[in-house]
Design a protein around this motif. Structure first.
Motif, PDB file in Angstrom:
ATOM      1  N   LYS A   7       0.821  -1.207   0.000  1.00  0.00           N
ATOM      2  CA  LYS A   7       0.000   0.000   0.000  1.00  0.00           C
ATOM      3  C   LYS A   7       0.858   1.262   0.000  1.00  0.00           C
ATOM      4  O   LYS A   7       0.517   2.262  -0.632  1.00  0.00           O
ATOM      5  N   SER A   8       1.986   1.205   0.696  1.00  0.00           N
ATOM      6  CA  SER A   8       2.864   2.368   0.772  1.00  0.00           C
ATOM      7  C   SER A   8       3.514   2.701  -0.568  1.00  0.00           C
ATOM      8  O   SER A   8       4.084   3.785  -0.735  1.00  0.00           O
ATOM      9  N   PHE A  10       1.762   2.475  -3.601  1.00  0.00           N
ATOM     10  CA  PHE A  10       0.724   2.728  -4.602  1.00  0.00           C
ATOM     11  C   PHE A  10       0.966   4.008  -5.391  1.00  0.00           C
ATOM     12  O   PHE A  10       0.541   4.137  -6.536  1.00  0.00           O
ATOM     13  N   SER A  29     -10.733   2.903  -5.862  1.00  0.00           N
ATOM     14  CA  SER A  29     -11.111   2.300  -4.579  1.00  0.00           C
ATOM     15  C   SER A  29      -9.945   1.533  -3.984  1.00  0.00           C
ATOM     16  O   SER A  29      -9.692   1.595  -2.771  1.00  0.00           O
ATOM     17  N   ILE A  30      -9.225   0.791  -4.835  1.00  0.00           N
ATOM     18  CA  ILE A  30      -8.053   0.048  -4.369  1.00  0.00           C
ATOM     19  C   ILE A  30      -6.952   1.009  -3.936  1.00  0.00           C
ATOM     20  O   ILE A  30      -6.363   0.860  -2.852  1.00  0.00           O
ATOM     21  N   LEU A  31      -6.659   2.005  -4.783  1.00  0.00           N
ATOM     22  CA  LEU A  31      -5.587   2.950  -4.472  1.00  0.00           C
ATOM     23  C   LEU A  31      -5.865   3.730  -3.190  1.00  0.00           C
ATOM     24  O   LEU A  31      -4.935   4.102  -2.466  1.00  0.00           O
ATOM     25  N   ASP A  32      -7.146   3.974  -2.899  1.00  0.00           N
ATOM     26  CA  ASP A  32      -7.524   4.695  -1.677  1.00  0.00           C
ATOM     27  C   ASP A  32      -7.732   3.755  -0.489  1.00  0.00           C
ATOM     28  O   ASP A  32      -8.160   4.198   0.581  1.00  0.00           O
ATOM     29  N   SER A  33      -7.461   2.456  -0.709  1.00  0.00           N
ATOM     30  CA  SER A  33      -7.582   1.440   0.356  1.00  0.00           C
ATOM     31  C   SER A  33      -8.986   1.350   0.933  1.00  0.00           C
ATOM     32  O   SER A  33      -9.178   1.037   2.107  1.00  0.00           O
ATOM     33  N   ALA A  36     -10.249  -4.049  -0.757  1.00  0.00           N
ATOM     34  CA  ALA A  36      -9.004  -4.815  -0.899  1.00  0.00           C
ATOM     35  C   ALA A  36      -8.766  -5.164  -2.362  1.00  0.00           C
ATOM     36  O   ALA A  36      -9.706  -5.434  -3.114  1.00  0.00           O
ATOM     37  N   LYS A  38      -5.220  -6.317  -5.303  1.00  0.00           N
ATOM     38  CA  LYS A  38      -3.792  -6.392  -5.619  1.00  0.00           C
ATOM     39  C   LYS A  38      -3.430  -5.331  -6.647  1.00  0.00           C
ATOM     40  O   LYS A  38      -4.196  -5.052  -7.573  1.00  0.00           O
ATOM     41  N   SER A 160     -18.375  -3.608   5.804  1.00  0.00           N
ATOM     42  CA  SER A 160     -17.533  -2.722   5.001  1.00  0.00           C
ATOM     43  C   SER A 160     -18.386  -1.787   4.149  1.00  0.00           C
ATOM     44  O   SER A 160     -18.109  -0.588   4.037  1.00  0.00           O
ATOM     45  N   SER A 187     -14.524   5.723  -4.141  1.00  0.00           N
ATOM     46  CA  SER A 187     -13.174   6.091  -3.754  1.00  0.00           C
ATOM     47  C   SER A 187     -13.264   7.362  -2.931  1.00  0.00           C
ATOM     48  O   SER A 187     -14.350   7.758  -2.513  1.00  0.00           O
TER      49      SER A 187
END
Length: 260
Positions: A7-8, A10, A29-33, A36, A38, A160, A187
């Motif tokens: 994540k660190s 991205f 959405s993934i980049l903003d955590s 979940a 990959k 979630s 996001s």
């Protein structure tokens, strides 16, 4: 082979994403955590390609190059072997990937509205006979389309969704849910609409009021609404335009034929 990012890390791929058109909301959405997923690149030092994958088998390939072909082909082979879903969105520079012409894939053309302009309510319909309210966990248990299984597939869990997602329902005079509108993805900046109206309740303007309420809710949370649908879904396209969505563009999605 691909290199999975923590994540660190991205931030390494944001420049690649900025150069793409029609980036799916789930990528942000993934980049903003928020959900979940990959994030895999061809090279950590100077990445040219990036591949995003959700646990439900939906993925996106962006960037310029063919360095991740072997990695993606391995994912396809595994999905075939296990009879699992594999659906991939391609960025504009990845549109020459070899599997595009493969008989193993169904091809779906979709339309994405890039802009939204706030519209004042303009349809009376039969609004006064129905109740619109923010969706609750109890509502999800009664929803026809966006059931707990649906929420689990796209959000990982109902908790979630209730924490990070949003939605509205519309009920008839008997208290029955006849329309549902939720965020399939969101996001920190965008929220993607998914909407359903019960067959017997269609043709009464309820989709407009449901969508309008959802959009108001999105803006109250400082989120820009996004609307995507199949190009053949003329009713969805018509509704999107009534709600103020504009500047449409098309893209293709490739889905492995053994999708479950």
């Amino acid at each position: 082979m691909g290199k999975q990012l923590a994540k660190s890390e991205f931030g390494l791929v944001k420049e690649i994403i900025r150069e793409e058109d029609n980036v799916p909301t789930f990528v942000y959405s993934i980049l903003d955590s928020i959900i979940a997923g990959k994030v895999v690149v061809d090279c950590k030092r100077y990445p040219n390609e990036v591949y995003f994958a959700l646990p439900n088998g939906v993925s996106y390939l962006a960037g310029n190059g063919n360095n991740l072909i072997e990695y993606i082909n391995d994912r396809v082979a595994l999905a075939k072997e296990k009879k699992q879903r594999f659906t991939i969105f391609l960025g504009s520079f990845a549109s020459s990937h070899p599997f595009i012409n493969s008989s193993d894939f169904n091809v779906f053309e979709r339309i994405s509205f890039q802009d939204h302009y706030v519209q004042p309510p303009s349809m009376a319909g039969e609004r006064e006979k129905y109740l619109i309210r923010t969706i609750t966990k109890e509502d999800l248990m009664k929803c026809q389309e966006f059931s707990p299984n649906y929420i689990q597939t796209y959000w990982g869990s109902i908790d979630s969704f209730m924490k990070m997602g949003t939605g509205v329902t519309i009920r008839n005079q008997n208290g029955e849910i006849v329309g549902e509108c939720i965020s399939i993805f969101r996001s920190s900046k965008y929220i993607e609409v998914d909407i359903f109206i019960d067959q017997e309740a269609r043709g009464k303007g309820l989709g407009y009021w449901l969508g309008h309420s959802f959009i108001e809710q999105a803006y109250s949370n400082q989120l820009a609404p996004k609307w995507d649908c199949d190009v053949q879904n003329t009713s969805s396209i018509k509704l999107a335009k009534k709600l103020g969505f504009d500047n449409p563009s098309t893209y293709r999605v490739y889905s492995l034929i053994n999708d479950s």
